[in-house]
Write an enzyme that holds these catalytic residues in place. Sequence first.
Site, mmCIF file in Angstrom:
data_model
loop_
_atom_site.group_PDB
_atom_site.id
_atom_site.type_symbol
_atom_site.label_atom_id
_atom_site.label_comp_id
_atom_site.label_asym_id
_atom_site.label_seq_id
_atom_site.Cartn_x
_atom_site.Cartn_y
_atom_site.Cartn_z
ATOM 1 N N GLU A 1 0.599 -1.237 0.001
ATOM 2 C CA GLU A 1 0.070 0.079 0.112
ATOM 3 C C GLU A 1 0.998 1.259 -0.137
ATOM 4 O O GLU A 1 1.995 1.094 0.678
ATOM 5 C CB GLU A 1 -0.899 0.120 1.103
ATOM 6 C CG GLU A 1 -1.965 -1.129 1.079
ATOM 7 C CD GLU A 1 -2.776 -1.127 2.574
ATOM 8 O OE1 GLU A 1 -2.625 -0.158 3.240
ATOM 9 O OE2 GLU A 1 -3.639 -2.190 2.445
ATOM 10 N N HIS B 1 -7.888 1.294 2.004
ATOM 11 C CA HIS B 1 -7.576 0.911 3.475
ATOM 12 C C HIS B 1 -8.737 1.815 4.274
ATOM 13 O O HIS B 1 -7.961 2.269 5.279
ATOM 14 C CB HIS B 1 -6.193 0.738 3.822
ATOM 15 C CG HIS B 1 -6.232 -0.063 4.862
ATOM 16 N ND1 HIS B 1 -4.833 -0.739 5.091
ATOM 17 C CD2 HIS B 1 -6.934 -0.332 5.979
ATOM 18 C CE1 HIS B 1 -5.042 -1.497 6.180
ATOM 19 N NE2 HIS B 1 -5.960 -1.220 6.719
HETATM 20 P P1 NAI Z 1 -10.136 -10.671 15.689
HETATM 21 O O1 NAI Z 1 -8.792 -11.120 16.309
HETATM 22 O O2 NAI Z 1 -11.012 -10.332 16.534
HETATM 23 O O3 NAI Z 1 -10.655 -11.938 15.070
HETATM 24 C C1 NAI Z 1 -9.840 -12.528 13.981
HETATM 25 C C2 NAI Z 1 -10.265 -14.012 14.041
HETATM 26 O O4 NAI Z 1 -9.609 -14.716 12.952
HETATM 27 C C3 NAI Z 1 -10.118 -14.717 15.294
HETATM 28 O O5 NAI Z 1 -11.381 -15.531 15.587
HETATM 29 C C4 NAI Z 1 -9.015 -16.101 14.751
HETATM 30 O O6 NAI Z 1 -9.307 -16.933 15.580
HETATM 31 C C5 NAI Z 1 -9.223 -16.204 13.332
HETATM 32 N N1 NAI Z 1 -8.461 -16.552 12.622
HETATM 33 C C6 NAI Z 1 -7.121 -16.475 12.706
HETATM 34 N N2 NAI Z 1 -6.303 -17.439 11.740
HETATM 35 C C7 NAI Z 1 -7.366 -17.888 10.893
HETATM 36 C C8 NAI Z 1 -7.265 -18.809 9.906
HETATM 37 N N3 NAI Z 1 -6.212 -19.226 9.463
HETATM 38 N N4 NAI Z 1 -8.621 -19.301 9.488
HETATM 39 C C9 NAI Z 1 -9.851 -18.825 10.082
HETATM 40 N N5 NAI Z 1 -10.009 -17.981 11.075
HETATM 41 C C10 NAI Z 1 -8.639 -17.513 11.459
HETATM 42 O O7 NAI Z 1 -9.604 -9.579 14.732
HETATM 43 P P2 NAI Z 1 -10.754 -8.495 14.097
HETATM 44 O O8 NAI Z 1 -10.812 -6.954 14.984
HETATM 45 O O9 NAI Z 1 -12.096 -8.981 13.907
HETATM 46 O O10 NAI Z 1 -9.927 -7.821 12.630
HETATM 47 C C11 NAI Z 1 -9.927 -8.605 11.515
HETATM 48 C C12 NAI Z 1 -9.060 -8.281 10.535
HETATM 49 O O11 NAI Z 1 -9.645 -6.945 10.119
HETATM 50 C C13 NAI Z 1 -7.489 -7.930 11.207
HETATM 51 O O12 NAI Z 1 -6.629 -8.365 10.167
HETATM 52 C C14 NAI Z 1 -7.462 -6.715 11.072
HETATM 53 O O13 NAI Z 1 -6.354 -5.999 10.965
HETATM 54 C C15 NAI Z 1 -8.196 -5.995 10.025
HETATM 55 N N6 NAI Z 1 -8.975 -4.914 10.248
HETATM 56 C C16 NAI Z 1 -8.909 -4.164 9.025
HETATM 57 C C17 NAI Z 1 -9.348 -2.477 8.978
HETATM 58 C C18 NAI Z 1 -9.528 -2.205 7.852
HETATM 59 O O14 NAI Z 1 -9.654 -0.661 7.845
HETATM 60 N N7 NAI Z 1 -9.812 -2.590 6.445
HETATM 61 C C19 NAI Z 1 -9.858 -2.139 10.136
HETATM 62 C C20 NAI Z 1 -9.802 -2.999 11.505
HETATM 63 C C21 NAI Z 1 -9.134 -4.189 11.480
#
Ligand code: NAI
Length: 409
Positions: free
Chosen positions: A266, A289
């Site tokens: 990015e 993003h």
């Molecule tokens: P979170 O930690 O609450 O949830 C992530 C989930 O993914 C967990 O339940 C975990 O067990 C699961 N997981 C991990 N590895 C996995 C795999 N190989 N297969 C299936 N499930 C798996 O995280 P949250 O807050 O829900 O964020 C998710 C993503 O969104 C993160 O990567 C974060 O950086 C991103 N994000 C993006 C934003 C944007 O502006 N586009 C803003 C906020 C978050």
Amino acid sequence: MISYPKGKIKVLLLENIHKDAYELFKKDGFDVTLEKDALDEDDLAKRIGEIHILGIRSKTNVTPKVLANARRLLSIGCFCIGTNQVDLEGAEKIAVPVFNAPYSNTRSVAELVIAEIIMLARKATDQSRDVHLGKWNKIAKGCFEVRGKTLGIVGYGHIGSQVSVLAESMGMKVIFFDVIAKLPLGNASPVATYEELLQQSDFITFHVPETEETENLFNKAHLAHIKPNSYLLNLSRGKVVNIEALAEGLKSGRIAGAGIDVYPEEPKSNDDPFKSPLQGLNNVILTPHVGGSTEEAQKNIGTEVAQKLLKFINNGSTTFSVNFPNIELGNLKPGFHRILNIHKNQPGFLRDINSIISEMGGNILSQHLSTSTNIGYLSMEIDRNLGDELKNKIKAHQHSIRTRILYLD
Ligand code: NAI
């Protein structure tokens, strides 16, 4: 005896942190300054010596050089999600807990996912572009309702589960795959394997962290597994979906549309150019993003981090600190005072402290110790005002790093 006066505690908030954070510190009596810009390493290293609480966003780096001068620093608040701009281990070693706001923008991302699911199903962004260009193309073919369609959520964490609730309220069937067992919300149901999810979903959305396991989680091999004419969304991390594989799927028609907010590479700033193999493809929504970028999220971040910092200063709680042993402490009771000590994690420290207190005739009413590899964080409530004499004895212990006493005002 009184706690260190709040009016003498200097709070420096950089990078235009939301004004609600400033107001919270001000209202509680702190000496707070809010500045628009980030500080570079040299400037911050010069100013940090007088600061007790530092608030930053992603552009200010708290490096070992900065920490070397941080003789009064009590805590750092990262008013954002990431904390990799701070030398976390260095901060822990000098007894400085770091806080952030990992979930303040969860709902913002979830709402954008839902919006994009409908826009993709209706090819709405392509149609909008055509109409802007003076092209009238009124068709129903290839445009669908989302009601009754299956949404497959990969990663059922904070964002994934919010998407689940919102999608069900629009009549979608929700399935999910997570590497750890998760409580399904509403009528959502887990599937046993990732491949099963790909085979059953009309829409696939990724909400996983960036790890070695999730890099290229969706790749060329999966094009054969997905339902023909399904849609793919990635608003998580850029390396989770292999962009070349996605472009191939879109060009061949196997994938009917995509919503992408994050990319393997990015631009560093809004002035830098951006290139992607997805540019110019039909029914592809590309956003820079911004999944979590809303006014509400900024406000939530401001209050969430300020409250964590205030709680740490006012009662010693370190719950949700990213680099520090976590202890959740209640409010002080009248007549008691609380000693907070951070020390090197060495055997015998607690025994020594307890002996000092009993030799002074104090009675320990409650005691909490939480440790990491490097440090121990100890909180004790004592029923007699042993005050500064006890503080000085604990401070003099060879493993002590910092000691504070809180009195009920
Ligand atoms: P979170 O930690 O609450 O949830 C992530 C989930 O993914 C967990 O339940 C975990 O067990 C699961 N997981 C991990 N590895 C996995 C795999 N190989 N297969 C299936 N499930 C798996 O995280 P949250 O807050 O829900 O964020 C998710 C993503 O969104 C993160 O990567 C974060 O950086 C991103 N994000 C993006 C934003 C944007 O502006 N586009 C803003 C906020 C978050």
